[in-house]
Scaffold this active site. Structure first.
Site, PDB file in Angstrom:
ATOM      1  N   HIS A   1      10.008   3.021  -3.465  1.00 41.82           N
ATOM      2  CA  HIS A   1       9.414   2.124  -3.598  1.00 41.82           C
ATOM      3  C   HIS A   1       9.610   1.439  -4.571  1.00 41.82           C
ATOM      4  O   HIS A   1       9.961   0.264  -4.736  1.00 41.82           O
ATOM      5  CB  HIS A   1       8.226   1.553  -2.784  1.00 41.82           C
ATOM      6  CG  HIS A   1       7.925   0.956  -1.106  1.00 41.82           C
ATOM      7  ND1 HIS A   1       7.873   2.042  -0.713  1.00 41.82           N
ATOM      8  CD2 HIS A   1       7.455   0.368  -0.760  1.00 41.82           C
ATOM      9  CE1 HIS A   1       7.305   1.820   0.712  1.00 41.82           C
ATOM     10  NE2 HIS A   1       6.979   0.897   0.742  1.00 41.82           N
TER      11      HIS A   1
ATOM     12  N   LYS B   1      -0.350   7.706   7.537  1.00 42.78           N
ATOM     13  CA  LYS B   1      -1.090   6.995   6.089  1.00 42.78           C
ATOM     14  C   LYS B   1      -2.532   6.422   5.740  1.00 42.78           C
ATOM     15  O   LYS B   1      -2.907   6.606   5.076  1.00 42.78           O
ATOM     16  CB  LYS B   1      -0.549   5.645   6.721  1.00 42.78           C
ATOM     17  CG  LYS B   1      -0.722   4.234   6.018  1.00 42.78           C
ATOM     18  CD  LYS B   1      -0.094   3.223   4.726  1.00 42.78           C
ATOM     19  CE  LYS B   1      -0.506   2.667   4.122  1.00 42.78           C
ATOM     20  NZ  LYS B   1       0.317   1.784   4.780  1.00 42.78           N
TER      21      LYS B   1
ATOM     22  N   ARG C   1     -14.521 -16.722  -0.663  1.00 41.01           N
ATOM     23  CA  ARG C   1     -14.324 -15.125  -1.809  1.00 41.01           C
ATOM     24  C   ARG C   1     -15.351 -14.012  -0.360  1.00 41.01           C
ATOM     25  O   ARG C   1     -14.774 -12.893  -0.067  1.00 41.01           O
ATOM     26  CB  ARG C   1     -16.143 -14.841  -2.256  1.00 41.01           C
ATOM     27  CG  ARG C   1     -15.853 -16.557  -3.284  1.00 41.01           C
ATOM     28  CD  ARG C   1     -17.630 -15.856  -4.280  1.00 41.01           C
ATOM     29  NE  ARG C   1     -17.555 -16.856  -4.683  1.00 41.01           N
ATOM     30  CZ  ARG C   1     -18.835 -17.705  -5.441  1.00 41.01           C
ATOM     31  NH1 ARG C   1     -19.372 -16.992  -4.899  1.00 41.01           N
ATOM     32  NH2 ARG C   1     -18.428 -18.198  -7.036  1.00 41.01           N
TER      33      ARG C   1
ATOM     34  N   HIS D   1      12.495  -5.412   4.313  1.00 42.19           N
ATOM     35  CA  HIS D   1      11.762  -4.528   3.630  1.00 42.19           C
ATOM     36  C   HIS D   1      12.764  -3.033   4.321  1.00 42.19           C
ATOM     37  O   HIS D   1      12.545  -2.184   2.953  1.00 42.19           O
ATOM     38  CB  HIS D   1      10.041  -4.756   4.072  1.00 42.19           C
ATOM     39  CG  HIS D   1       9.961  -3.242   2.997  1.00 42.19           C
ATOM     40  ND1 HIS D   1       9.225  -3.661   1.631  1.00 42.19           N
ATOM     41  CD2 HIS D   1       8.713  -2.715   3.681  1.00 42.19           C
ATOM     42  CE1 HIS D   1       8.935  -2.508   1.559  1.00 42.19           C
ATOM     43  NE2 HIS D   1       7.795  -1.710   2.309  1.00 42.19           N
TER      44      HIS D   1
ATOM     45  N   HIS E   1      11.828  -1.821  -3.694  1.00 42.79           N
ATOM     46  CA  HIS E   1      10.866  -3.417  -3.720  1.00 42.79           C
ATOM     47  C   HIS E   1      11.957  -4.343  -4.594  1.00 42.79           C
ATOM     48  O   HIS E   1      12.471  -5.285  -4.529  1.00 42.79           O
ATOM     49  CB  HIS E   1      10.154  -3.097  -4.543  1.00 42.79           C
ATOM     50  CG  HIS E   1       8.663  -2.823  -3.617  1.00 42.79           C
ATOM     51  ND1 HIS E   1       7.576  -2.349  -3.999  1.00 42.79           N
ATOM     52  CD2 HIS E   1       8.813  -3.407  -2.496  1.00 42.79           C
ATOM     53  CE1 HIS E   1       6.562  -2.671  -2.642  1.00 42.79           C
ATOM     54  NE2 HIS E   1       7.513  -3.181  -1.906  1.00 42.79           N
TER      55      HIS E   1
ATOM     56  N   LYS F   1      -4.620  -3.748   2.201  1.00 44.13           N
ATOM     57  CA  LYS F   1      -3.649  -3.786   0.684  1.00 44.13           C
ATOM     58  C   LYS F   1      -3.303  -5.312   1.376  1.00 44.13           C
ATOM     59  O   LYS F   1      -2.431  -5.589   2.170  1.00 44.13           O
ATOM     60  CB  LYS F   1      -2.304  -3.391   0.688  1.00 44.13           C
ATOM     61  CG  LYS F   1      -2.501  -2.085  -0.478  1.00 44.13           C
ATOM     62  CD  LYS F   1      -1.419  -2.068  -1.057  1.00 44.13           C
ATOM     63  CE  LYS F   1      -0.942  -0.640  -1.554  1.00 44.13           C
ATOM     64  NZ  LYS F   1       0.071  -0.239  -3.055  1.00 44.13           N
TER      65      LYS F   1
ATOM     66  N   GLU G   1      -5.718   3.460  -4.513  1.00 43.81           N
ATOM     67  CA  GLU G   1      -4.448   3.375  -5.257  1.00 43.81           C
ATOM     68  C   GLU G   1      -4.681   4.486  -6.644  1.00 43.81           C
ATOM     69  O   GLU G   1      -3.929   4.023  -7.564  1.00 43.81           O
ATOM     70  CB  GLU G   1      -3.715   2.745  -5.009  1.00 43.81           C
ATOM     71  CG  GLU G   1      -2.100   3.706  -5.777  1.00 43.81           C
ATOM     72  CD  GLU G   1      -0.674   2.177  -5.071  1.00 43.81           C
ATOM     73  OE1 GLU G   1      -0.330   1.421  -6.045  1.00 43.81           O
ATOM     74  OE2 GLU G   1      -0.868   1.678  -3.825  1.00 43.81           O
TER      75      GLU G   1
ATOM     76  N   GLU H   1       9.990   3.904   7.161  1.00 41.96           N
ATOM     77  CA  GLU H   1       8.425   3.770   6.970  1.00 41.96           C
ATOM     78  C   GLU H   1       8.655   5.349   7.575  1.00 41.96           C
ATOM     79  O   GLU H   1       7.501   5.864   6.790  1.00 41.96           O
ATOM     80  CB  GLU H   1       7.379   3.341   6.625  1.00 41.96           C
ATOM     81  CG  GLU H   1       8.139   1.885   6.008  1.00 41.96           C
ATOM     82  CD  GLU H   1       7.258   1.341   4.826  1.00 41.96           C
ATOM     83  OE1 GLU H   1       6.457   2.741   4.706  1.00 41.96           O
ATOM     84  OE2 GLU H   1       7.722   1.113   3.121  1.00 41.96           O
TER      85      GLU H   1
ATOM     86  N   ARG I   1      -2.868   8.281  -3.515  1.00 41.08           N
ATOM     87  CA  ARG I   1      -1.993   6.918  -2.336  1.00 41.08           C
ATOM     88  C   ARG I   1      -0.384   6.899  -2.822  1.00 41.08           C
ATOM     89  O   ARG I   1      -0.388   5.777  -2.299  1.00 41.08           O
ATOM     90  CB  ARG I   1      -3.033   6.181  -2.365  1.00 41.08           C
ATOM     91  CG  ARG I   1      -2.822   5.027  -1.869  1.00 41.08           C
ATOM     92  CD  ARG I   1      -3.465   3.516  -1.215  1.00 41.08           C
ATOM     93  NE  ARG I   1      -2.734   3.070  -0.266  1.00 41.08           N
ATOM     94  CZ  ARG I   1      -3.557   1.546  -0.219  1.00 41.08           C
ATOM     95  NH1 ARG I   1      -5.198   1.494  -0.142  1.00 41.08           N
ATOM     96  NH2 ARG I   1      -2.763   0.862   0.592  1.00 41.08           N
TER      97      ARG I   1
ATOM     98  N   ASN J   1       4.136   5.357  -2.508  1.00 39.54           N
ATOM     99  CA  ASN J   1       5.269   4.316  -2.478  1.00 39.54           C
ATOM    100  C   ASN J   1       6.301   4.421  -2.764  1.00 39.54           C
ATOM    101  O   ASN J   1       7.561   4.462  -3.509  1.00 39.54           O
ATOM    102  CB  ASN J   1       4.745   4.132  -4.293  1.00 39.54           C
ATOM    103  CG  ASN J   1       3.360   3.069  -4.135  1.00 39.54           C
ATOM    104  OD1 ASN J   1       3.187   2.648  -3.691  1.00 39.54           O
ATOM    105  ND2 ASN J   1       2.700   3.685  -5.708  1.00 39.54           N
TER     106      ASN J   1
END
Length: 365
Positions: free
Chosen positions: A232, A211, A101, A267, A236, A123, A221, A165, A225, A229
């Site tokens: 993306h 960032k 956990r 990426h 993506h 993330k 998000e 980025e 935030r 994206n």
């Protein structure tokens, strides 16, 4: 929190014996772990190395990390150091967040992409069933440690992946940074000088700061935030398709740079291609100046090349966008667009016809 490597000494000072764990990939184990040796000092640690590359960012690799932690009797007082690029920080963060956990973890990014993007922001996650970052958590690392010297170990394609980025951060937040990055791109410096310029001119620091400022205001998000994206949604989709070998990168490079690069579907490259298409959408639907599109397109053609795609694959890309985790229930694909440099707008839903028009622009270049 962001720190340099010296901060690691204070983190390790009170760590129980036998509770230090290290996750690397096959590249960072060879090139970056020796650089970290002085900061670790005499602290014994358990090492797990997985194969480098996005193909390792899967559930099987997470299970391997969980097994590694259980085998060496990691307790909830354990610390996992993720030494690597975005694949390692994403995957290692997810493994740490879910083991017993949650145990503490520290990210030490070794690529430019990870420094300015993946390693900070909280993330974590893995790719699942062909969906980029389909499974993951929002879990903040204990610290993110930045060491620019790691950039000297990188191939040119990895540097440009991260530079994409940095361009994104400038587009969504700072016209001044955009001008500075354009200037750097136009200089076509040899690789070593390019790396030095990132630190010496404050470009690396400023990109990370953008960032961090966005994440601090919206850690999960829920709203602003989403500006991160930008590029993306389409990026993506291209990346997911490339990972499945249904898209192949072009070798188009009309003005070979001093880096001697052949484009690859990493990426950052996919995000760069996504940004070109989404700036096109911004020009058509949000009033963004066409000059921004022209400038970004020139950077793409000069440094990154272009992806190749046929009509059937475009349909597949659009279907990928409907699976994007940013979407709302029963909605069209969700985009962040630009009104102008530094003026992003979130939650823009566009039709298949609109998206296909942007893809037509991208793939016709």
């Amino acid at each position: 929190m962001l720190h340099d490597l010296t901060y690691l000494h204070s983190i390790l000072a009170n760590l129980p014996k036998g509770q230090l764990f290290m996750l690397t990939d096959s590249h960072t184990a060879e090139y970056c772990l020796p650089i970290l040796a002085d900061s670790i000092g005499e602290n014994p640690y358990h090492l797990r190395t997985i194969e480098a590359g996005e193909q390792s960012k899967n559930l099987a690799s997470v299970q391997a990390v969980w097994d590694f932690l259980f085998k060496h009797r990691a307790t909830r007082e354990a610390l996992l150091i993720n030494l690597g690029g975005g694949m390692i920080t994403d995957l290692g963060g997810f493994a740490a967040a879910t083991y017993m956990r949650g145990i503490r973890f520290v990210n030490i990014p070794t690529t430019l992409l990870a420094m300015v993007d993946a390693s900070s922001g909280g993330k974590t996650g893995i790719d699942y069933n062909g969906i980029k970052n389909g499974i993951g958590t929002f879990t903040q690392p204990l610290a993110t440690l930045i060491h620019p010297n790691f950039l000297r170990t990188l191939p040119a394609t990895e540097l440009l992946s991260g530079f994409a980025e940095m361009l994104k951060h400038a587009l969504i937040a700072s016209p001044e940074e955009w001008i500075r990055l354009l200037q750097l791109a136009q200089e076509e410096l040899p690789q070593a000088q390019f790396v030095a310029a990132l630190s010496e001119r404050g470009l690396l620091h400023n990109s990370i700061a953008i960032k961090e400022q966005v994440v601090a205001q919206d850690p999960r998000e829920a709203g602003m935030r989403k500006i991160l994206n930008f590029g993306h949604t389409i990026g993506h989709a291209i990346e997911s398709a490339a990972l499945e070998n249904s898209l192949q990168p072009s070798t188009f490079n009309p003005q070979p740079s001093t880096f001697n690069i052949q484009p690859s579907p990493s990426h950052g490259y996919c995000v760069l291609w996504g940004m070109v298409a989404e700036v096109y959408l911004s020009v058509v639907h949000a009033g963004c100046p066409r000059e921004v599109l022209q400038q970004l397109t020139q950077i793409m053609l000069q440094w990154y090349g272009r992806p190749q795609c046929d009509c059937k694959q475009r349909e597949q890309l659009i279907q990928r966008m409907y699976q994007d985790k940013k979407n709302e229930a029963n909605s069209l694909p969700n985009f962040t667009l630009l009104r102008a440099l530094g003026e992003p707008i979130i939650n823009q839903h566009l039709s298949d016809a609109d998206i296909n028009e942007a893809l037509e622009y991208l793939f016709s270049l």
